[in-house]
Design a protein around this motif. Structure first.
Motif, mmCIF file in Angstrom:
data_model
loop_
_atom_site.group_PDB
_atom_site.id
_atom_site.type_symbol
_atom_site.label_atom_id
_atom_site.label_comp_id
_atom_site.label_asym_id
_atom_site.label_seq_id
_atom_site.Cartn_x
_atom_site.Cartn_y
_atom_site.Cartn_z
ATOM 1 N N THR A 188 0.708 -1.219 0.119
ATOM 2 C CA THR A 188 -0.137 -0.182 0.001
ATOM 3 C C THR A 188 0.833 1.215 -0.137
ATOM 4 O O THR A 188 1.836 1.278 0.947
ATOM 5 C CB THR A 188 -0.853 0.065 1.173
ATOM 6 O OG1 THR A 188 -1.684 -1.102 1.338
ATOM 7 C CG2 THR A 188 -1.748 1.195 1.233
ATOM 8 N N ILE A 228 0.715 8.053 2.064
ATOM 9 C CA ILE A 228 0.196 9.325 1.517
ATOM 10 C C ILE A 228 1.463 10.426 0.810
ATOM 11 O O ILE A 228 2.515 10.193 1.471
ATOM 12 C CB ILE A 228 -0.327 10.212 2.783
ATOM 13 C CG1 ILE A 228 -1.835 9.318 3.042
ATOM 14 C CG2 ILE A 228 -0.652 11.479 2.436
ATOM 15 C CD1 ILE A 228 -2.249 9.976 4.507
ATOM 16 N N ASP A 248 -3.141 5.084 -11.654
ATOM 17 C CA ASP A 248 -4.475 4.399 -11.515
ATOM 18 C C ASP A 248 -4.485 3.615 -13.110
ATOM 19 O O ASP A 248 -4.676 4.512 -13.899
ATOM 20 C CB ASP A 248 -5.426 5.221 -11.411
ATOM 21 C CG ASP A 248 -6.888 4.551 -11.363
ATOM 22 O OD1 ASP A 248 -6.902 3.502 -11.655
ATOM 23 O OD2 ASP A 248 -7.820 5.095 -10.955
ATOM 24 N N VAL A 277 -1.400 10.013 -3.802
ATOM 25 C CA VAL A 277 -2.153 9.454 -2.853
ATOM 26 C C VAL A 277 -2.364 10.480 -1.895
ATOM 27 O O VAL A 277 -1.506 11.352 -1.101
ATOM 28 C CB VAL A 277 -1.560 8.287 -2.092
ATOM 29 C CG1 VAL A 277 -2.298 7.671 -0.979
ATOM 30 C CG2 VAL A 277 -1.210 7.487 -3.308
ATOM 31 N N VAL A 318 -5.424 7.158 2.802
ATOM 32 C CA VAL A 318 -5.373 5.562 2.630
ATOM 33 C C VAL A 318 -6.278 5.067 3.898
ATOM 34 O O VAL A 318 -6.246 5.501 5.016
ATOM 35 C CB VAL A 318 -3.998 5.061 2.905
ATOM 36 C CG1 VAL A 318 -4.010 3.381 3.124
ATOM 37 C CG2 VAL A 318 -3.025 5.466 1.903
ATOM 38 N N LEU A 341 -7.733 3.751 -1.422
ATOM 39 C CA LEU A 341 -6.953 5.008 -1.346
ATOM 40 C C LEU A 341 -7.597 6.158 -2.069
ATOM 41 O O LEU A 341 -8.462 6.131 -3.124
ATOM 42 C CB LEU A 341 -5.561 4.592 -2.095
ATOM 43 C CG LEU A 341 -4.714 3.769 -1.573
ATOM 44 C CD1 LEU A 341 -5.047 2.243 -2.057
ATOM 45 C CD2 LEU A 341 -3.445 4.132 -1.532
ATOM 46 N N LEU A 374 -6.929 9.501 -4.274
ATOM 47 C CA LEU A 374 -6.257 10.108 -5.154
ATOM 48 C C LEU A 374 -6.645 11.354 -5.647
ATOM 49 O O LEU A 374 -7.750 11.577 -5.906
ATOM 50 C CB LEU A 374 -5.919 9.137 -6.384
ATOM 51 C CG LEU A 374 -5.646 7.508 -6.147
ATOM 52 C CD1 LEU A 374 -5.859 6.801 -7.247
ATOM 53 C CD2 LEU A 374 -4.407 7.399 -5.284
ATOM 54 N N GLU A 432 -11.261 7.572 -5.781
ATOM 55 C CA GLU A 432 -10.830 6.392 -4.900
ATOM 56 C C GLU A 432 -10.324 5.282 -5.763
ATOM 57 O O GLU A 432 -10.727 5.081 -6.891
ATOM 58 C CB GLU A 432 -11.811 5.861 -3.875
ATOM 59 C CG GLU A 432 -12.228 7.002 -2.899
ATOM 60 C CD GLU A 432 -13.210 6.338 -1.874
ATOM 61 O OE1 GLU A 432 -13.769 5.035 -2.295
ATOM 62 O OE2 GLU A 432 -13.410 6.704 -0.788
ATOM 63 N N ARG A 438 -5.585 -0.874 -4.126
ATOM 64 C CA ARG A 438 -4.185 -1.032 -4.542
ATOM 65 C C ARG A 438 -3.890 -1.786 -5.805
ATOM 66 O O ARG A 438 -3.023 -1.496 -6.442
ATOM 67 C CB ARG A 438 -3.548 -1.380 -3.220
ATOM 68 C CG ARG A 438 -2.045 -1.678 -3.489
ATOM 69 C CD ARG A 438 -1.602 -2.649 -2.027
ATOM 70 N NE ARG A 438 -2.009 -3.911 -2.190
ATOM 71 C CZ ARG A 438 -2.277 -4.819 -1.241
ATOM 72 N NH1 ARG A 438 -2.389 -4.183 0.033
ATOM 73 N NH2 ARG A 438 -2.666 -6.065 -1.322
#
Length: 77
Positions: A4, A7, A13, A22, A25, A30, A32, A44, A47
């Motif tokens: 993961t 931040i 993505d 990020v 979390v 996550l 974004l 969102e 992972r």
């Protein structure tokens, strides 16, 4: 992506091939946002739909962030 990201990490993505930072979390999900803010806002992802940004993508993200900071400090919209 096996781990993961933290931040502030720069990722891609893979569903949209969008470069992202990020921002949160929470229990495997996550949040974004595009580097420098962008028009898309936040979204969102999980992972499994992310990959680490390569060095060129990371540099592009950092430049976008720096440009946004400078524009904000100078009062440029």
């Amino acid at each position: 992506m096996n781990e993961t990201p933290e931040i502030g990490a720069v990722v891609v993505d893979t569903r949209s091939e969008k470069l992202a930072v990020v921002t949160d979390v929470d229990d495997g999900r996550l949040t974004l946002r595009e580097p420098g803010g962008g028009m898309r806002g936040e979204w969102e992802a999980v992972r499994q739909h992310l990959r680490p940004a390569d060095p060129a993508e990371t540099l592009r993200a950092h430049v976008a962030e720096a440009n946004t900071t400078i524009r904000r400090e100078l009062g440029i919209p």
